[in-house]
Each structure stands twice: as structure tokens, then as C-alpha cells.
Motif scaffolding. Sequence first.
Motif, PDB file in Angstrom:
ATOM      1  N   MET A   1       2.069  77.617  86.767  1.00 20.91           N
ATOM      2  CA  MET A   1       2.219  78.166  87.979  1.00 20.91           C
ATOM      3  C   MET A   1       1.135  79.417  87.713  1.00 20.91           C
ATOM      4  SD  MET A   1       5.663  81.007  86.992  1.00 20.91           S
ATOM      5  CE  MET A   1       5.398  82.005  85.784  1.00 20.91           C
ATOM      6  N   ALA A   2       0.768  80.051  89.177  1.00 19.67           N
ATOM      7  CA  ALA A   2      -0.151  81.082  89.133  1.00 19.67           C
ATOM      8  C   ALA A   2       0.442  82.338  89.849  1.00 19.67           C
ATOM      9  CB  ALA A   2      -1.548  80.493  89.722  1.00 19.67           C
ATOM     10  N   GLY A   3       0.064  83.456  89.377  1.00 18.86           N
ATOM     11  CA  GLY A   3       0.257  84.633  90.149  1.00 18.86           C
ATOM     12  C   GLY A   3      -1.161  84.972  91.377  1.00 18.86           C
TER      13      GLY A   3
ATOM     14  N   LEU B   1       6.652  82.722  77.840  1.00 22.67           N
ATOM     15  CA  LEU B   1       5.837  82.779  78.739  1.00 22.67           C
ATOM     16  C   LEU B   1       4.527  83.183  78.519  1.00 22.67           C
ATOM     17  CD1 LEU B   1       5.188  82.587  82.206  1.00 22.67           C
ATOM     18  CD2 LEU B   1       6.052  84.882  82.284  1.00 22.67           C
ATOM     19  N   SER B   2       3.462  82.516  78.605  1.00 23.34           N
ATOM     20  CA  SER B   2       2.133  82.777  78.408  1.00 23.34           C
ATOM     21  C   SER B   2       1.249  82.892  79.585  1.00 23.34           C
ATOM     22  CB  SER B   2       1.453  81.606  77.534  1.00 23.34           C
ATOM     23  OG  SER B   2       0.010  82.021  77.389  1.00 23.34           O
ATOM     24  N   SER B   3       0.977  84.095  79.841  1.00 22.07           N
ATOM     25  CA  SER B   3       0.000  84.628  81.180  1.00 22.07           C
ATOM     26  C   SER B   3      -1.242  84.896  80.611  1.00 22.07           C
ATOM     27  CB  SER B   3       0.651  85.665  81.984  1.00 22.07           C
ATOM     28  OG  SER B   3       0.660  86.856  81.162  1.00 22.07           O
ATOM     29  N   ALA B   4      -2.421  84.173  81.311  1.00 28.06           N
ATOM     30  CA  ALA B   4      -3.666  84.497  81.152  1.00 28.06           C
ATOM     31  C   ALA B   4      -4.294  84.943  82.424  1.00 28.06           C
ATOM     32  CB  ALA B   4      -4.478  83.337  80.975  1.00 28.06           C
ATOM     33  N   HIS B   5      -4.816  86.246  82.540  1.00 29.13           N
ATOM     34  CA  HIS B   5      -5.375  86.853  83.657  1.00 29.13           C
ATOM     35  C   HIS B   5      -6.946  86.726  83.959  1.00 29.13           C
ATOM     36  CE1 HIS B   5      -1.600  88.866  82.479  1.00 29.13           C
ATOM     37  NE2 HIS B   5      -2.105  89.604  81.417  1.00 29.13           N
ATOM     38  N   VAL B   6      -6.839  85.845  85.023  1.00 28.69           N
ATOM     39  CA  VAL B   6      -8.242  85.168  85.376  1.00 28.69           C
ATOM     40  C   VAL B   6      -8.497  85.609  86.832  1.00 28.69           C
ATOM     41  CG1 VAL B   6      -8.267  83.755  83.741  1.00 28.69           C
ATOM     42  CG2 VAL B   6      -7.418  82.957  86.016  1.00 28.69           C
TER      43      VAL B   6
ATOM     44  N   ASN C   1       7.994  75.629  73.732  1.00 29.63           N
ATOM     45  CA  ASN C   1       8.543  75.331  75.124  1.00 29.63           C
ATOM     46  C   ASN C   1       7.785  76.550  75.906  1.00 29.63           C
ATOM     47  OD1 ASN C   1      10.034  73.159  75.019  1.00 29.63           O
ATOM     48  ND2 ASN C   1      11.813  74.477  74.186  1.00 29.63           N
ATOM     49  N   THR C   2       6.588  76.510  76.177  1.00 28.62           N
ATOM     50  CA  THR C   2       5.497  77.629  76.912  1.00 28.62           C
ATOM     51  C   THR C   2       5.323  77.113  78.290  1.00 28.62           C
ATOM     52  OG1 THR C   2       4.782  77.965  74.552  1.00 28.62           O
ATOM     53  CG2 THR C   2       3.583  78.920  76.554  1.00 28.62           C
ATOM     54  N   ILE C   3       5.698  78.232  78.960  1.00 28.53           N
ATOM     55  CA  ILE C   3       5.129  78.274  80.468  1.00 28.53           C
ATOM     56  C   ILE C   3       3.791  78.920  80.546  1.00 28.53           C
ATOM     57  CG2 ILE C   3       5.779  78.933  82.681  1.00 28.53           C
ATOM     58  CD1 ILE C   3       8.670  78.831  81.948  1.00 28.53           C
ATOM     59  N   VAL C   4       2.861  78.044  81.085  1.00 25.61           N
ATOM     60  CA  VAL C   4       1.473  78.776  81.179  1.00 25.61           C
ATOM     61  C   VAL C   4       1.337  79.304  82.474  1.00 25.61           C
ATOM     62  CG1 VAL C   4      -0.819  78.381  80.925  1.00 25.61           C
ATOM     63  CG2 VAL C   4       0.631  77.009  79.422  1.00 25.61           C
TER      64      VAL C   4
END
Length: 642
Positions: free
Chosen positions: A457-459, A436-441, A408-411
Motif C-alpha cells: 500500500m502507499a500513503g 508494518l514497514s513504511s518507507a517515506h518516498v 509477516n511484513t506489510i510494506v
Amino acid sequence: MYKQKKYLDNQPLADAIRKYDDALRAAAIGGPLPGERISVSDALGRVTAEAVIAKISSPFYHSVAMDGVAVRFLDTFGASETRPKRLRVPEHAVFVDTGDPMPDGYDAVIMIEDVEKTSEDEIEILRPAAPWQHVRLVGEDIVATELIIPENHAVRPADMAAMIASGRTSVMVRRRPRVAVIPTGTELIEPGRIPEKGDIIDFNSTMLSAMVSECGGIAAKQRIIKDDAELLRRTILDSLAGSDLVLVNAGSSAGREDFTSDVIAGLGQVIVHGVNIKPGKPVILGIVQGKPVIGIPGYPVSAALTFNLFVKPLLHAMQGRTDPPPETLTAKLSRQVASTLGVEEFLRVKVGSVSGNLIATPVTRGAGMLMSLVRADGVVRIPAGNEGIAAGHAVCVELFRPGHEIANTIVCIGSHDNALDVLANALKKKHPEMSLSSAHVGSMGGLLAIQRGEAHMAGTHLLDEETGEYNVSSIKKLLPGRKTVLVNLVYREQGLLVPAGNPKGIKGFKDLTREDVVFVNRQAGAGTRLLTELHLKKLGIDPSNVKGYHHEEFTHMAVAAAVVSGAADTGLAVLSAARALELDFILVAKERYDLAIPGEFFDTPLLQAVLAIIGEGRAFREQIVSLGGYDVSEMGKIIGVY
């Protein structure tokens, strides 16, 4: 004197599970066990009891990334194919191999393929080198104080390597549950003995002990207990002293030599005795001296099934993890199966592919048929209200082989902020089944990921130069017609990071044009990059006049690492990154950092779990504030729906 008793009850499975869970919770039983510190080398498969934070950066020195020649990039200016430049060895160039530490005073590597050796002490190059090209900088992989793995995380081989690389040699993990397995029955003999008529080799305790180990527990198999109530009572009491859970195998039914239920009731409390499942009906769920004591039926299929239904979830909960759901698939039943009305049956099946169709074929159904467990690929649940299933009917098969934990991963894709690491750990701590998996782009990259349907979601912290508003105009421009909810995470301070004491006296963006100042930038599309460009534009500074402008990093911590390692003199990042690596900070702006969430995901359990932490998590807010440079006064506030 113990007397024969019938079942205390015969409850539906869901009711039995709920009733036992409620009793355990009321007695404060079944939660995560305390942590213990062990060597990282022994941590494989263990569950972390606290977050693991990097102690040192990796690499911790500037490392050569290519075989070639180390140079000072300033010495390579002007080189071209028409006007090659010659450098003397070793005054201006040093031959290096992959993995070597960078020689002191050198800041770039030219690949050996691009070097022409004209003599023993001279080389020729055809193009200039960029600052720090083909060099692995300090912290390129891991930055000191970075989150390596969160709490309630099952340790993998790569996690072990990362912990070691970050300077950690030990880790706090959940203590493994200790489970006493008590085999009972006058007819039982130990494995290895030659059985005589009437003897049964005790194989169930081996199976149950292995299932305990498979679930991460430590099994302690007790000696075989004959059918004697007083002997069983003393054995249970002795086992409780060194165990977190006791399993009594056999003696759980209503026969004249079935004492388990009465003994457990005499020592403590029987919560459930009898569940309307087939096989596994006579299971006993009890509590003695504040610990679970479970009576497992003697038939092997019943034993395995009731273990998976009642014991496995409990062992996982004791380790801070949830019971992983089985892998399932849909198949057609190969033949009609009749079932007893009012009893939920677990039908073992084999599954095969026939002409492209998945077919489920029932195997032997007896509770004592051990090989049915060996041969079966999974089970089909037949509801209590059904009298069977017709041939050709589509059924859901819960697979035995292979089973895997459904992630159950939140991207989260977009701008980086240290608050996301804290959020990831808070989520894992409160919801072990989630991550929670965050990719920094960068902010722009995050909104484009939402546009493509690739992120939950996006930061983002994109400033509209004309309105002074953050994020709204960018969302309207990039996501027209797509419902997007904008939620505030933090207000944060961005500024120029400089070494402690600010040895070069940097005061602002004007200093970036100085000959002695090297800058480290963020990647194109990052909100921090846009903020940099805005300030340079206001000051009329041409980016080409900023040394290191094209040296890009993808996170605030990477910028901080570049400054603390000497790869750059300054870079724009958040205050928390400066605090983490003990750098000085020159305030540039206070900005709003939001989470953009597509409307279709907003009300899902995953996103609601995250929003609950953001909106109600007092400890989470305090932890964010402690990082430095954060204002959480509007954390969780919905800025708008666009």
C-alpha cells in the motif's frame, strides 16, 4: 491412595491443542505477563510491553559530516573555477573534522579535498556551498517523540543502540515466564554422579530447562522426585507458588509408578491425557490453581517434541509473541517409511543436496534415541491417515537448523504521516506476528512503487489542481488498468511551522522571499512539496528566490526538527509534527490523506488486519486525534475502486 489409570483419552493432535487452548482461555491463562522496567543494556531479546518513544533527537547538535572547512554559505556565493574565492581563517572559515560540533554561526562544510590552502590564514574555494551541506543536522537520525520500537517487539542490538541514542536508558518489557521443571523417577541420579546398573542420569531436565531459556523463560530445576505420589503432590504445590508454569517430566504414562495424571487431577484439572502422536503419546495437559501444569513424557525425543508442541507456544504467548513457524523446505524421501495407521508420526530426517536435489534421509526412530535429535536436520510429519511414505515422494521438512521467524511484513511506501507510526504500533499490539514497514518516498514515489509491484500500500495526498480532488486522478494516470482500492486514513491540517512565538513574524508563503527567512522543503514527488509549489505558483514566486528551497527532508518530523534546531525558519508540515516539538503553526490547507491498496492485496489477511484497525479501532482513532490536527470522521471509508 493413588491408583493406576489408563489414558483419559487419545485425541488427535489438533483437537488436543484446541481443547487445551480453550480451557486456558476460559481460565484467563496464557496471555501476556505484566511488564517490568529494566535497563536498556539488559534488554537484548526481551519483548517490549509498551511502545518506546524517543526522548531526545539524535544527533542532538549540528555535527560535521566530513573533514573540511566550516563556512557560512552566504560567504561562498560567486565562487567558481574561473573565479576562485578566498576566505580568511578563522574569520570566515574554520577547519573541522568529522564528528565535530558545527562552530556557532556556521552553516555548511566544504570537503577538505575541495579546499586549497593559500597561506596560514587564508583558503581558496572553487565553488559555492549549499546551506547545511556535509552537516548532520539535529534529528537527522532520530527525532524526539519518534517511535523507536513498538509494543510486542523482540529487542535487537540495533534497537538498544537506538534507544540509548534517543535518550532512553530503561525500557518496559514483558516479564520472563518462570517455569518449574520437576524431574521424577526413582531411577534418576544427578549429573556428575557415577551411574550404577539401573540408574539413569537426569539429562531431560537440563534439556527442558534450556528449551525454556531458549523461549525466553526462566527455568527453575527442582530436585529429583522419587516415584512417590504424595511427594510429587507437595512438590507441585510448592513449585506453583513461584512459577507461571510447571513441567513434570516422566510419570505421565499408564504404568504402576506413573502418578502424574492422578496427582494433577487431584490438585486441579486434567484437560488432556493422551494424544495420538508418535513419539509423545502420553502427554498430560492440566490446570492447577489457575496455572498450566504439563506432564512431559520421560523419553527424550518425546519430551522435546511435546515441549515444542505444547509448551513453546504457551511461553511465547506469555511474552506477547506468537510461536514462530519452523523454516521448511521440500525434499525427496530417500527410502520408503512405514507408519502406524491412526497415529500422526514425527519422523526425524537428515537433509542433503545430491546432484542439485534435496534428499531427506530418516534417522533412528525410537522415542529414547536422544542422538536422533542431535543428528536430525528436521522432521517430516506423517499424517494419521497414512500407513507410510514411498521412496522418492516429495515431503515437507520442518527444519531444526536453522530455524527463523517468518516475517509477516506489510510494506507501505509513499507519503509520510505520523499516523503511520501509531498504526504500526496498533498492528503489532493486536497482531504480534505482523509488522508494518513504511518507507517515506513521497506520494508520487508510493504510487510508482505500486506500479512496479513493490508495495502492499502507499500513503498519498496528491491534489489535482484542476478538480480540487485528492489522489484519484493520479491513480488513474499512474496505475491505468490496475485495480486499486483507495481508503481514507485521515483528513489533516498542513501548515507552515515556525519557532514558538514566531520570532520573525512569518504569516505565509510571501514571507519565504525575505532575506532573513530560510525555508526547509520536502523531497521532489512528495505531496507536501507539490502543495508548496502550488502556493508559490499562485503567488508568482520563483523557487530560486526562496532561501533553502533545495534543502530537502523526507518526513514531517524531520521538517519540524529542522525548524526547532534553527536550521530553518519555517517549513511546511502537519500540525501533529508542530505539536510534537512545541512549534507554532500557520494553517495552509486541510487535505485528505489516503491509503492506495492494489486490488490483489486488499483481501489478504495482512491488509485486512490493518483495515480492521483503521475501520474499527476506537482506541487507535482516539490516539490519532490526540496528536492534533486530524479529522478521523471518514477513517476506513473506501473512497473508490479504480
